[in-house]
Design a protein around this motif. Structure first.
Motif, PDB file in Angstrom:
ATOM      1  N   SER A 153      42.206  41.705  33.818  1.00  0.00           N
ATOM      2  CA  SER A 153      41.775  42.782  34.715  1.00  0.00           C
ATOM      3  C   SER A 153      42.188  44.154  34.164  1.00  0.00           C
ATOM      4  O   SER A 153      41.429  45.113  34.274  1.00  0.00           O
TER       5      SER A 153
ATOM      6  N   LEU B 243      50.073  48.339  41.715  1.00  0.00           N
ATOM      7  CA  LEU B 243      50.289  47.413  40.603  1.00  0.00           C
ATOM      8  C   LEU B 243      51.725  46.884  40.624  1.00  0.00           C
ATOM      9  O   LEU B 243      51.967  45.685  40.516  1.00  0.00           O
TER      10      LEU B 243
ATOM     11  N   ARG C 100      36.421  49.977  31.152  1.00  0.00           N
ATOM     12  CA  ARG C 100      35.508  50.665  32.061  1.00  0.00           C
ATOM     13  C   ARG C 100      35.832  52.158  32.119  1.00  0.00           C
ATOM     14  O   ARG C 100      34.938  53.003  32.093  1.00  0.00           O
TER      15      ARG C 100
ATOM     16  N   GLN D 238      39.843  44.999  31.184  1.00  0.00           N
ATOM     17  CA  GLN D 238      38.523  45.398  31.687  1.00  0.00           C
ATOM     18  C   GLN D 238      38.554  46.796  32.286  1.00  0.00           C
ATOM     19  O   GLN D 238      37.648  47.601  32.069  1.00  0.00           O
ATOM     20  N   ARG D 239      39.625  47.055  33.025  1.00  0.00           N
ATOM     21  CA  ARG D 239      39.726  48.361  33.683  1.00  0.00           C
ATOM     22  C   ARG D 239      39.812  49.474  32.639  1.00  0.00           C
ATOM     23  O   ARG D 239      39.154  50.509  32.763  1.00  0.00           O
TER      24      ARG D 239
ATOM     25  N   ASN E  36      45.298  36.534  34.437  1.00  0.00           N
ATOM     26  CA  ASN E  36      44.465  37.361  35.292  1.00  0.00           C
ATOM     27  C   ASN E  36      44.770  38.844  35.151  1.00  0.00           C
ATOM     28  O   ASN E  36      43.883  39.676  35.030  1.00  0.00           O
TER      29      ASN E  36
END
Lengths: 202, 224
Positions: free
Chosen positions: B6, B85, B13, B9-10, B2
């Motif tokens: 994530s 985080l 983006r 993807q971050r 996960n």
């Protein structure tokens, strides 16, 4: 409200020395937080309120003293927003649920933003929002988190009257659901049955 | 898993929102190679043109990659995302690996895609191109890892470019020598297999270990 004598302990701190740059700010701190409790941490600037919260969320480790958190279930809203200014509130919130492992549908995330009054700013870059709106967006993390223990650092900063009222209600509701809140603040939240920990006068 | 997805993807983006940041390193690569191509003529490097071009390409890719990694985690450090985080991700390794992959994919890979252009401008023998790209593939992964390591070591210092360069340049040198050596041996028709295999072995080992070091440094950065 939960009867505190039977409530489960969520956090136990015993004989913790809170230190900044090898200087002991306050020695031998002990604190217990049970389900349904609200602990307000008061104290002058620089007394170590935020540092204590960082010990609790585990980003700082103490060489001496014990700190036992019953579960990893903790959500932290700090003085820094924890929101990337390039991403939208919705994307920031989604990333937050991804790293904390709380499963939320896009609809639930949008619902959380609507609750904190950011319904029409979901797709605006967070950096373009006002200080109060960024603060609200940070508090939306509380809505989408499954954590039992909320750790808040000066949550009232930049909030207007309606957002303050929303936060007070959210905290009360969380306590009714067996959650607990630890909050470092200068202005008391004015909620019933709160424990106050005054730092700097030990 | 996960955490890996994530972070990847971050990174994707964020690059999509600010493509110019990644374009910086690519522009640097193109500018430097084109300046060299107009200033160093064939006569200056007669006899060993290929060896010269291989070395130049490696050095320029190294510097461009460093440029692309300099800002890694600095925004997260500033806005408190890193604090979240570190507080929530245990272990941090998958998330760090995801960011590394994202960074390599979105800011280092575009540089590699420009390597044929540079090789063409500097008139590298076409038979060596694929070898240059293959060695740079491994090399760029290592450069990205060390670049981020340097950036994370100097988190919170501000204006960290020069310090970062000083810290990580020595780490780059062995890989640089190995990679350039393998490619030059191939160009000269000598045995290159051992150097090439060592280069990839080092890259694989570093992909495994450096993210742990980065994760540890990220934790330390939140202790103060």
């Amino acid at each position: 409200m939960v009867n505190t004598t039977n409530a489960k302990k969520l956090l136990t701190i015993s004989n913790l020395n809170v230190e900044v740059a090898d200087k002991v700010l306050f020695p031998n701190l002990s604190l217990q937080v049970r389900e349904g409790e609200l602990v307000e941490i008061h104290g002058a600037n620089g007394v170590g309120k935020s540092t204590l919260l960082r010990y609790i969320i585990g980003t700082r480790r103490s060489p001496n003293g014990t700190l036992i958190r019953v579960s990893d279930d903790v959500v932290y809203v700090g003085q820094k927003s924890g929101l990337n200014p390039t991403l939208t509130p919705l994307e920031n919130l989604r990333w937050f649920t991804q790293i904390t492992g709380s499963k939320r549908t896009p609809k639930e995330l949008m619902g959380a933003l609507m609750q904190v009054g950011l319904g029409s700013f979901m797709r605006t870059p967070t950096g373009a929002l006002s200080a109060g709106q960024i603060r609200r967006c940070g508090l939306a993390k509380l809505v989408v988190s499954d954590a039992k223990l909320w750790v808040l650092d000066e949550p009232l900063t930049s909030l207007d009257a309606s957002a303050t009222e929303w936060l007070r209600e959210a905290i009360s509701e969380h306590r009714n659901k067996n959650g607990a809140v630890i909050c470092a603040t200068h202005a008391s939240l004015g909620l019933p049955a709160a424990t106050t920990l005054q730092l700097g006068e030990l | 898993m996960n955490g890996f997805i994530s972070s990847f993807q971050r990174t994707a983006r964020l690059t999509a929102r600010h493509p110019l940041d990644a374009a910086h390193a690519v522009a640097f690569f193109i500018i430097v190679t084109s300046l060299i191509s107009v200033t160093v003529d064939n006569a200056t490097t007669s006899g060993n043109r290929d060896a010269f071009v291989i070395a130049i390409m490696w050095v320029v890719v190294l510097l461009a990659t460093m440029l692309g990694c300099a800002a890694a985690y600095s925004q997260d450090y500033e806005d408190g995302s890193l604090e979240l985080l570190v507080a929530h991700q245990r272990p941090l390794f998958p998330s760090v690996l995801g960011s590394m992959m994202g960074l390599w994919f979105f800011s280092t890979l575009p540089i590699l895609l420009c390597v044929p252009l540079g090789a063409w401008m500097l008139t590298l023998s076409t038979s060596v191109w694929w070898m240059l790209l293959l060695t740079l593939l491994a090399g760029s992964i290592v450069f990205t890892l060390f670049g981020v390591l340097g950036a994370v070591l100097t988190l919170g210092i501000g204006r960290n470019g020069v310090l970062m360069a000083l810290l990580v340049l020595p780490l780059y040198v062995p890989v640089l020598l190995l990679g350039v050596g393998a490619c030059q041996r191939y160009a000269n028709g000598e045995t290159f297999e051992f150097a090439l295999a060592s280069l990839f072995a080092i890259a694989v080992a570093l992909v495994t270990f450096v993210p742990f070091a980065i994760a540890a440094l990220l934790r330390v950065s939140q202790e103060y």
